[in-house]
Design an enzyme around this catalytic site. Structure first.
Site, PDB file in Angstrom:
ATOM      1  N   GLU A 151      35.931  39.135  37.248  1.00 57.92           N
ATOM      2  CA  GLU A 151      36.875  38.759  38.130  1.00 57.92           C
ATOM      3  C   GLU A 151      35.932  37.221  38.570  1.00 57.92           C
ATOM      4  OE1 GLU A 151      37.329  41.676  41.837  1.00 57.92           O
ATOM      5  OE2 GLU A 151      36.018  40.390  42.604  1.00 57.92           O
ATOM      6  N   ASP A 197      41.026  37.366  40.800  1.00 56.28           N
ATOM      7  CA  ASP A 197      41.388  37.968  42.809  1.00 56.28           C
ATOM      8  C   ASP A 197      42.019  36.769  43.954  1.00 56.28           C
ATOM      9  OD1 ASP A 197      40.595  39.991  43.603  1.00 56.28           O
ATOM     10  OD2 ASP A 197      38.973  39.497  44.548  1.00 56.28           O
ATOM     11  N   LYS A 234      32.963  42.660  38.373  1.00 58.45           N
ATOM     12  CA  LYS A 234      33.402  42.366  39.247  1.00 58.45           C
ATOM     13  C   LYS A 234      32.448  41.873  40.615  1.00 58.45           C
ATOM     14  CE  LYS A 234      36.766  44.871  40.623  1.00 58.45           C
ATOM     15  NZ  LYS A 234      37.771  45.126  41.689  1.00 58.45           N
ATOM     16  N   ARG A 258      56.659  75.555  41.148  1.00 61.15           N
ATOM     17  CA  ARG A 258      55.957  73.778  42.317  1.00 61.15           C
ATOM     18  C   ARG A 258      54.786  73.311  41.305  1.00 61.15           C
ATOM     19  NH1 ARG A 258      57.969  70.708  45.049  1.00 61.15           N
ATOM     20  NH2 ARG A 258      58.657  72.588  45.960  1.00 61.15           N
TER      21      ARG A 258
END
Length: 283
Positions: A199, A221, A166, A99
């Site tokens: 960004e 962005d 960001k 698995r």
């Protein structure tokens, strides 16, 4: 985290502990300890294969005497019915590994397959598809390995290997110029050599970054196509460019044809299905 062998050893150990607990009682109750058997991995769906080498490490961890015959390499386009590898080892170890091997390979092959579709769409442009940090917890390096196998390019591995300013960083720092200057000061004070990406949300923020300078890549962005084209024109090769946010397979090439260097696609790793395959006994 960048030592892949150490990471993989730790990942496999953790996954085995999670699954086995105090024992694989299903196998312990009916399979003799000395029994040895063979199995083969059968592909049940067309796609790009990934994770064969990781599968070998799982088997080897559980049975150092494993015999592993790799028939198809990672990165190969496979079809339903193909046999990726054959393996021979102690049966209890084989059943214990089954698995975990399938989970890893189905997941990685799904990512590699999806990535290859995006890469194919970008043929004829100079744009590369990037992954993101939107990865499966604990499996980031495997997710990013699968992206590379599918023909994509890895962005940063984590928070430690580059500075990425960001929107929230910029807002909390009081603005883009302040965030960039603090990043430069931080790198100098701590004697670190990290690249800076920033960004931007509009052309005004783009101008702020270009005025401040000292970065290596600018992320555009949620820019639309015309604004992306204008941004690339203004940057004029001074910095690497990356488009991000809301870009789909249907719009991917339109953004590439604006001239951006990279397009980041979170869906490569966080919104992808598994490739169907099975591990079956054979004589």
């Amino acid at each position: 985290m960048t030592d892949f062998k150490a990471y993989l050893d730790q990942f496999i150990d953790s996954a085995i502990r999670e699954d086995v607990g105090d024992g694989d009682h299903s196998s312990l109750c009916c399979i003799p300890a000395e029994a040895i058997d063979k199995a083969q991995l059968i592909i049940k769906e067309d796609g790009v294969l990934a994770g064969v080498d990781v599968a070998y490490e799982v088997f080897k961890k559980l049975d150092p005497e494993v015999e592993f015959e790799k028939l198809i390499n990672d990165g190969t386009h496979v079809k339903k019915g193909d046999i990726a590898f054959r393996v021979k080892l102690h049966t209890r170890s084989l059943l214990l590994a089954e698995r975990l091997v399938l989970n890893i390979m189905q997941h990685m092959s799904g990512i590699a397959t999806a990535t290859s579709v995006y890469v194919k769409r970008l043929e004829g442009t100079h744009t590369h598809v990037l992954d993101t940090r939107k990865t499966t917890p604990g499996m980031r390096l495997l997710d990013k390995m699968a992206v590379k196998i599918g023909g994509g390019v890895n962005h940063r591995i984590g928070l430690f290997d580059m500075i990425m300013l960001k929107d929230n960083h910029n807002d909390f720092a009081g603005g883009i110029p302040q965030a960039i200057q603090r990043a430069k000061d931080y790198l100098k004070a701590n004697n670190k050599d990290l690249k800076i990406e920033v960004e931007v949300r509009n052309l005004d923020e783009l101008e702020q970054v270009m005025k401040a300078g000292g970065v290596f890549r600018i992320m555009l962005d949620n820019f639309d196509i015309p604004t992306t084209r204008e941004a690339v024109k203004r940057i004029n090769g001074q910095y690497e460019t990356e488009s991000s946010g809301g870009i789909t397979l249907e719009t991917l090439r339109d953004y590439a044809e604006c001239g951006v260097d990279y397009i980041s696609v979170g869906a490569l790793t966080h919104h992808v299905g598994s490739l169907d395959m099975s591990l079956k006994a054979f004589k």
